[in-house]
Motif scaffolding. Structure first.
Motif, short mmCIF file in Angstrom:
data_model
loop_
_atom_site.label_atom_id
_atom_site.label_comp_id
_atom_site.label_asym_id
_atom_site.label_seq_id
_atom_site.Cartn_x
_atom_site.Cartn_y
_atom_site.Cartn_z
N ALA A 1 0.83 -1.19 0.00
CA ALA A 1 0.00 0.00 0.00
C ALA A 1 0.87 1.24 0.00
CB ALA A 1 -0.92 0.00 1.22
N ALA A 2 0.37 2.29 -0.63
CA ALA A 2 1.11 3.55 -0.68
C ALA A 2 1.13 4.18 0.70
CB ALA A 2 0.46 4.50 -1.68
N PRO A 3 2.27 4.75 1.11
CA PRO A 3 2.33 5.41 2.41
C PRO A 3 1.43 6.62 2.45
CG PRO A 3 4.30 5.89 1.14
CD PRO A 3 3.53 4.85 0.38
N VAL A 4 0.97 6.94 3.66
CA VAL A 4 0.07 8.07 3.84
C VAL A 4 0.90 9.33 3.97
CG1 VAL A 4 -1.76 9.04 5.25
CG2 VAL A 4 -1.53 6.57 5.06
N THR A 5 0.75 10.25 3.06
CA THR A 5 1.40 11.55 3.17
C THR A 5 0.39 12.62 2.83
OG1 THR A 5 2.09 11.71 0.85
CG2 THR A 5 3.55 10.51 2.33
N THR A 6 0.73 13.84 3.18
CA THR A 6 -0.17 14.92 2.89
C THR A 6 -0.07 15.36 1.43
OG1 THR A 6 1.53 16.43 3.67
CG2 THR A 6 -0.17 15.81 5.24
N ASP A 7 0.78 14.72 0.62
CA ASP A 7 0.83 15.05 -0.79
C ASP A 7 -0.41 14.56 -1.53
OD1 ASP A 7 3.31 16.12 -0.34
OD2 ASP A 7 4.38 14.29 -0.87
N VAL A 8 -1.05 13.51 -1.03
CA VAL A 8 -2.23 12.94 -1.63
C VAL A 8 -3.42 13.26 -0.74
CG1 VAL A 8 -3.32 10.80 -2.40
CG2 VAL A 8 -0.85 11.08 -2.61
N PRO A 9 -4.56 13.66 -1.34
CA PRO A 9 -5.71 13.96 -0.51
C PRO A 9 -6.02 12.83 0.45
CG PRO A 9 -6.11 14.63 -2.77
CD PRO A 9 -4.79 13.90 -2.76
N TRP A 10 -6.20 13.18 1.71
CA TRP A 10 -6.37 12.17 2.74
C TRP A 10 -7.67 11.39 2.56
CZ3 TRP A 10 -9.09 12.48 7.82
CH2 TRP A 10 -8.68 11.46 8.69
N MET A 11 -8.70 12.05 2.05
CA MET A 11 -9.97 11.36 1.85
C MET A 11 -9.82 10.18 0.91
SD MET A 11 -12.53 12.31 3.61
CE MET A 11 -13.74 11.47 2.60
N ASN A 12 -8.89 10.27 -0.05
CA ASN A 12 -8.66 9.14 -0.96
C ASN A 12 -8.20 7.91 -0.18
OD1 ASN A 12 -9.33 10.83 -3.00
ND2 ASN A 12 -7.26 11.06 -3.82
N ALA A 13 -7.32 8.12 0.81
CA ALA A 13 -6.83 6.99 1.61
C ALA A 13 -7.97 6.36 2.42
CB ALA A 13 -5.72 7.46 2.54
#
Length: 282
Positions: free
Chosen positions: A142-154
């Motif tokens: 799984a892709a790591p959680v970062t603030t570069d990607v919208p959090w709602m997508n995670a």
């Protein structure tokens, strides 16, 4: 040069340049330069300084921002790897130890019925270890959680992954937007949600899972509820229940309130709440 020093330099250099020019002009160049020519040269000098010094400072600021983003992403990856290491140590390793004990019993069994029962127990343990390994591999991919990607997508991907990897029906009622939590809070809350969802899939034998969230004044309230076999609250906190303790520790490190309650045969409810004035940074 630090990020704050770069910002101050960008703000002060044009002002200092203009001030120095006016000082030099009035103290030394006034007999040689007319007022009109001095006023004409002032913006040109500021522009030249901007093109030389400030352009370099802007590049330095961009590099610093990129480095900060990379460090934030790496921190999130390390936290996810730490979580997986705990899962492997306290989940799979315990199962393998239990498997070795059952193999010893199988060797000592004399009756065929005892051997059959021990063999079936070993098969169940192997299936459990296999499921744990598959889940750990999925988490690593799984892709790591970062603030570069919208959090709602995670959040949506977590719910969708839970739906597609089993017969569990997931209801998601999520009302927390990206901007309500900072980067650290997003990482920690998503880690808690992943652990709670994984526990439901592995142990609850539930057919329905509900994840809800709502913003509070200065905080939030998140609930994970299933309709599985459940367990009494005391049994949930029994020795060896590493997952729930890990979730509690994560929540407490952020200054949040974590509660877990359940009743045998009636499912389990996990609640994470941040009250007004709760700590934002660890």
């Amino acid at each position: 040069m630090s990020y704050n020093k770069i910002k101050w330099a960008i703000l002060l250099i044009p002002t200092i340049t203009l001030g120095l020019w006016e000082y030099v002009r009035h103290q030394f160049l006034l007999p040689y330069l007319s007022m009109e020519l001095g006023n004409f040269l002032a913006p040109i000098i500021v522009l030249l300084v901007t093109l030389t010094l400030l352009t370099k400072l802007f590049r330095m600021m961009e590099d610093t921002q990129s480095m900060l983003q990379r460090e934030k992403a790496m921190k999130a990856v390390f936290e996810e790897r730490e979580q997986l290491a705990r899962e492997l140590h306290d989940g799979i390793s315990q199962s393998l130890f239990l498997l070795s004990v059952k193999l010893d019993k199988l060797e000592q069994a004399e009756e065929s019925s005892d051997r059959a029962a021990a063999t079936e127990q070993i098969r169940g343990t192997v299936r459990h270890v296999y499921a744990d390994i598959r889940q750990s591999i999925a988490n690593l991919q799984a892709a790591p959680v970062t603030t570069d990607v919208p959090w709602m997508n995670a959040i949506r991907e977590l719910a969708e992954d839970t739906r597609t990897n089993g017969r569990l029906q997931v209801k998601l009622d999520w009302r927390l937007s990206d901007g309500l939590l900072n980067g650290k809070e997003q990482v920690e809350l998503l880690a808690i949600l992943r652990e709670s969802v994984m526990n439901v899939r592995k142990h609850a034998h539930a057919s329905e899972l509900t994840v809800t969230s709502e913003p509070l004044e200065g905080g939030f309230h998140v609930t994970v509820r299933d309709n599985g076999i459940g367990a009494d609250t005391d049994a949930m906190w029994a020795k060896g229940r590493f997952g729930i303790r890990m979730m509690r520790d994560r929540a407490q490190s952020m200054g949040w309130t974590f509660t877990a309650s359940g009743t045998a045969g009636q499912g389990t409810t996990i609640t994470i709440e941040k009250a007004r004035g709760g700590r934002h940074e660890r």
